[in-house]
Design a protein around this motif. Structure first.
Motif, PDB file in Angstrom:
ATOM      1  N   GLU A 188       0.832  -1.199   0.000  1.00  0.00           N
ATOM      2  CA  GLU A 188       0.000   0.000   0.000  1.00  0.00           C
ATOM      3  C   GLU A 188       0.877   1.263   0.000  1.00  0.00           C
ATOM      4  O   GLU A 188       0.645   2.200  -0.765  1.00  0.00           O
ATOM      5  CB  GLU A 188      -0.915  -0.024   1.225  1.00  0.00           C
TER       6      GLU A 188
ATOM      7  N   ILE B 163       1.126   4.171  -2.962  1.00  0.00           N
ATOM      8  CA  ILE B 163       0.864   5.602  -2.730  1.00  0.00           C
ATOM      9  C   ILE B 163       2.058   6.433  -3.184  1.00  0.00           C
ATOM     10  O   ILE B 163       1.917   7.442  -3.865  1.00  0.00           O
ATOM     11  CB  ILE B 163       0.515   5.859  -1.244  1.00  0.00           C
TER      12      ILE B 163
ATOM     13  N   ALA C 277      -3.973   0.546  -2.902  1.00  0.00           N
ATOM     14  CA  ALA C 277      -4.171   1.597  -1.896  1.00  0.00           C
ATOM     15  C   ALA C 277      -5.537   2.249  -2.175  1.00  0.00           C
ATOM     16  O   ALA C 277      -5.619   3.266  -2.870  1.00  0.00           O
ATOM     17  CB  ALA C 277      -3.048   2.629  -1.988  1.00  0.00           C
TER      18      ALA C 277
END
Ligand SMILES: Nc1ncnc2c1ncn2[C@@H]1O[C@H](COP(=O)(O)OP(=O)(O)OP(=O)(O)O)[C@@H](O)[C@H]1O
Ligand SMILES: [Mg+2]
Length: 285
Positions: free
Chosen positions: A142, A146, A217
């Motif tokens: 995740e 990002i 994400a």
């Protein structure tokens, strides 16, 4: 391996010393790994215009300026000369876009030359020196998703500031090396200001990236970078230093809502006045 016919002129000219292997056979090109002196490089051999879809090309070509009247007429008629001219534009468009993007700080493969329908460029590799995977073949944490998405939005913003929209950006046209995403495959890149399809292509590009990184994400799925960047671009306010938030308030919508509420109030007021008038009239009777 045996030298493919289309690479022979570059071997004859001493630009390529050996052809190591065929990397990919795509819709628009065949890609080879080659050796140039001590360097391992990538050679993209464009397929003939005949093998590509002209219909699809039309929406990308829109807004591209062709100065010579003869060239323009021939291209419209799709004559042999016209196809040849379109082919040269198509091939040089990719090297031009790659050169421009590298100069403004977007991570793309370094280019060396484009001759006889072959683009010689840096072979993007991973830490082990193997050919870098495509984004679509990479699973991300995740945090990494990002981080890479933020970098990708920055690249897309730099690209738009330079006046270009990729036009075919997806997890299949992004490689991942040690430092993150590397954008490839740009022959169809369009002029952001002069192509009427640019805004739609831009939104598709940005939202493809949101969808892919957003799968790792989910918070990214609510971001509105396409609308935010395009609005700034249209206002002439987008610069390489712009800070993006991923948020966007649709002004036209909120203005419409305000106008609608005002309208409802006015109708209510009118109705009250009408009722008051009727009541007065009744009392007078
Ligand atoms: N510079 C490079 N370094 C490493 N691999 C590359 C490089 N350029 C292209 N490739 C590999 O070759 C594939 C095809 O390249 P590219 O996307 O530029 O051509 P294409 O013919 O438009 O392909 P497609 O139709 O599949 O999109 C890429 O998906 C990638 O795996
Ligand atoms: Mg591709």
């Amino acid at each position: 391996m045996k030298i493919p016919k289309r690479l022979q002129p570059l071997v004859d000219d001493g630009l390529i010393d050996a052809v190591i292997s065929r990397l990919m056979s795509g819709k628009e090109a065949d890609v080879f790994i080659v050796r140039c002196g001590d360097n391992i490089r990538c050679a993209k051999v464009y397929k003939d215009a005949m093998k590509r879809s002209f219909k699809k090309a039309a929406q990308y070509q829109e807004g591209k300026k062709v100065r010579s009247g003869r060239k323009a007429r021939a291209m419209e008629k799709h004559s042999n000369y016209g196809r040849q001219q379109q082919e040269i534009i198509w091939q040089s468009a990719e090297v031009d876009a790659l050169t421009l993007l590298a100069s403004v700080g977007v991570r793309v493969p370094e280019t060396f030359c484009c001759v006889d329908g072959v683009l010689l460029m840096e072979l993007v590799t991973d830490a082990a020196g193997d050919v870098a995977p495509r984004l679509g073949d990479v699973a991300l944490s995740e945090e990494q998703a990002i981080r890479d998405h933020t970098l990708m939005m920055h690249y897309i913003m730099l690209m738009l500031c330079a006046g270009l929209v990729h036009g075919d950006l997806s997890e299949f046209n992004v490689l991942v090396d040690d430092h993150g995403p590397v954008i490839i495959d740009l022959p169809q890149a369009v002029n952001a200001a002069s192509n009427n399809n640019a805004q739609a292509m831009f939104a598709r590009d940005v939202n493809n990236m949101r969808r892919y990184y957003g799968a790792f994400a989910p918070a990214l799925l609510h971001t509105q970078y396409a609308k935010e960047m395009w609005a700034l671009f249209e206002e002439g306010d987008l610069t390489p230093g712009s800070t993006l938030t991923g948020e966007f308030e649709d002004d036209s919508n909120s203005a419409d809502v305000d106008a609608l509420l005002e309208e409802i109030e006015a109708v209510k007021q009118e109705e009250q006045e009408r009722q008051a008038f009727i009541n007065n009239a009744k009392e007078d009777e």
